[in-house]
Design a protein around this motif. Structure first.
Motif, PDB file in Angstrom:
ATOM      1  N   LYS A  88      14.109  -0.696   1.913  1.00  0.00           N
ATOM      2  CA  LYS A  88      12.929  -1.253   1.242  1.00  0.00           C
ATOM      3  C   LYS A  88      11.782  -1.383   2.247  1.00  0.00           C
ATOM      4  O   LYS A  88      11.368  -2.484   2.611  1.00  0.00           O
ATOM      5  CB  LYS A  88      13.246  -2.625   0.639  1.00  0.00           C
ATOM      6  CG  LYS A  88      14.258  -2.597  -0.491  1.00  0.00           C
ATOM      7  CD  LYS A  88      14.456  -3.999  -1.048  1.00  0.00           C
ATOM      8  CE  LYS A  88      15.451  -4.001  -2.203  1.00  0.00           C
ATOM      9  NZ  LYS A  88      15.650  -5.392  -2.737  1.00  0.00           N
ATOM     10  N   GLN A  90       8.688  -1.183   2.065  1.00  0.00           N
ATOM     11  CA  GLN A  90       7.499  -1.909   1.629  1.00  0.00           C
ATOM     12  C   GLN A  90       7.554  -3.384   2.039  1.00  0.00           C
ATOM     13  O   GLN A  90       6.519  -4.066   2.113  1.00  0.00           O
ATOM     14  CB  GLN A  90       7.319  -1.797   0.105  1.00  0.00           C
ATOM     15  CG  GLN A  90       8.324  -2.582  -0.736  1.00  0.00           C
ATOM     16  CD  GLN A  90       9.628  -1.832  -0.979  1.00  0.00           C
ATOM     17  OE1 GLN A  90       9.872  -0.791  -0.371  1.00  0.00           O
ATOM     18  NE2 GLN A  90      10.442  -2.349  -1.884  1.00  0.00           N
ATOM     19  N   GLU A  93       5.376  -4.669   4.944  1.00  0.00           N
ATOM     20  CA  GLU A  93       4.019  -5.126   4.629  1.00  0.00           C
ATOM     21  C   GLU A  93       4.029  -6.582   4.184  1.00  0.00           C
ATOM     22  O   GLU A  93       3.094  -7.334   4.467  1.00  0.00           O
ATOM     23  CB  GLU A  93       3.397  -4.240   3.542  1.00  0.00           C
ATOM     24  CG  GLU A  93       3.279  -2.775   3.941  1.00  0.00           C
ATOM     25  CD  GLU A  93       2.586  -2.591   5.289  1.00  0.00           C
ATOM     26  OE1 GLU A  93       1.536  -3.246   5.509  1.00  0.00           O
ATOM     27  OE2 GLU A  93       3.095  -1.824   6.127  1.00  0.00           O
ATOM     28  N   GLU A 243       2.028  -8.380  -4.278  1.00  0.00           N
ATOM     29  CA  GLU A 243       2.864  -8.614  -3.100  1.00  0.00           C
ATOM     30  C   GLU A 243       2.038  -9.167  -1.939  1.00  0.00           C
ATOM     31  O   GLU A 243       2.526  -9.966  -1.147  1.00  0.00           O
ATOM     32  CB  GLU A 243       3.560  -7.313  -2.684  1.00  0.00           C
ATOM     33  CG  GLU A 243       4.693  -6.903  -3.622  1.00  0.00           C
ATOM     34  CD  GLU A 243       5.509  -5.745  -3.069  1.00  0.00           C
ATOM     35  OE1 GLU A 243       5.149  -5.225  -1.998  1.00  0.00           O
ATOM     36  OE2 GLU A 243       6.504  -5.374  -3.707  1.00  0.00           O
TER      37      GLU A 243
END
Length: 355
Positions: A88, A90, A93, A243
């Motif tokens: 994962k 992402q 970030e 997010e």
């Protein structure tokens, strides 16, 4: 009697939040119970910090609170990095967004609330001017260290970017430990508390018990924070939150809940030196130690998290440092300065929410 009721509430909600987490109850119930538990645990950590500060002084007490409070932040980030390495990416970030949120949250929200509420009760609060100046310089170092990798990012290969990130991280860690040596050893007297600690002030716990409770409270903060973060992603999706907003504001506020409580409580008792050490000291610790350590942890896990932040994150950190430096450099605070800090935090929060 009040203390007894507090500990009863602490035990009930801590256990309830743990049961809800491990029995996989709905995310809303988990979120609510964990939030209430965080409030009680934060109060516990604040009381332990105040007691330790009585014996060790405001600076050391504030430093210990910032360190133990950031332990929860570090644990949360390591969990996210582990997931990022395991498919994962992402989440890297989100980790960087949470670092951004921790820095701006401590500089604007924690310091702002402390200065505002402490200033309402006491017209002007003062702390060590020399310490204020060094804090300002260290905040600028943090900004420079985060800006440079972002500025050279487009001219470097991914491998070179990772190398630069590791080098910058190593330099920051060395600078942070040298700062601790400077402030706690070679220039300890010059950076001492501006206010004399009242040796006759009553404290509920002995020195040994205060330290023990500080450690226990930190473990509880780490557990509740992990339970809460486990529900945040699903909770955010239910309410359509991005997010970036989740990482920079929700996770950061949750991870720093203990410091919020402790700093405000100390400021309202005219112990602004400890409150500033918690707020600004915690931001510096995140920028100069926690974030660099996370870079090395990700490297040893097999996939380096670079230290390149987005333009939005850099702007948020930059303006936070600018306003916090302007307000704290004279070593005195008043309630209106707290209003200014909170105003900047609200502006950034709305901007991040709309991104």
């Amino acid at each position: 009697m009040k203390q007894k009721l507090f500990f009863i509430g602490l035990g009930i909600f801590f256990v309830a939040a743990g049961v809800a987490h491990y029995t996989h109850q709905g995310p809303i119930l988990q979120f609510i119970l964990s939030c209430v538990a965080v409030i009680f645990v934060a109060g516990f950590l604040g009381k332990a910090t105040e007691s330790v500060a009585h014996y060790a002084g405001e600076r050391v007490g504030g430093f210990l609170n910032a360190t133990f409070g950031n332990a929860a932040e570090l644990i949360i980030a390591i969990i996210l990095i582990k997931d990022a390495v395991n498919g994962k990416p992402q989440l890297f970030e989100m980790v960087k967004a949470s670092i951004t949120g921790s820095i701006i949250g401590n500089l604007l929200l924690v310091l702002g609330l402390s200065v505002l509420l402490g200033g309402i009760k006491f017209k002007t609060q003062r702390y060590n001017v020399m310490l204020a100046g060094h804090n300002a310089s260290l905040m600028l170092l943090a900004v420079i260290a985060l800006f440079i990798p972002a500025m050279f990012f487009t001219k470097l290969t991914p491998g070179e970017t990772n190398t630069l990130s590791l080098v910058v991280a190593g330099i920051l860690i060395v600078c942070y430990f040298l700062w601790l040596y400077f402030s706690m050893v070679t220039h300890k007297d010059e950076l001492a508390d501006s206010q004399v600690v009242d040796e006759h002030q009553e404290v509920p716990w002995s020195k040994g018990r205060s330290i023990l409770y500080l450690v226990v409270a930190t473990v509880m903060v780490a557990l509740v924070s992990e339970w809460l973060v486990g529900t945040v992603e699903e909770f955010a999706h239910l309410f359509g939150l991005s997010e970036l907003f989740v990482g920079a504001f929700l996770i950061a506020i949750i991870g720093n809940a203990a410091e919020h409580s402790a700093a405000v409580m100390l400021a309202m008792k005219n112990k602004i030196g400890a409150a500033v050490e918690i707020a600004i000291g915690s931001s510096l610790q995140i920028a100069l130690f926690v974030a660099p350590v996370l870079v090395f942890i990700s490297f040893f896990m097999g996939e380096t998290m670079n230290i390149v932040f987005t333009v939005a994150e850099l702007v948020a950190i930059g303006v936070s440092v600018f306003i916090a430096k302007s307000i704290s450099r004279d070593g005195s605070t008043n309630w209106y300065e707290g209003v200014l800090l909170i105003a900047v935090y609200l502006i950034l929060g709305i901007a991040f929410f709309l991104v």
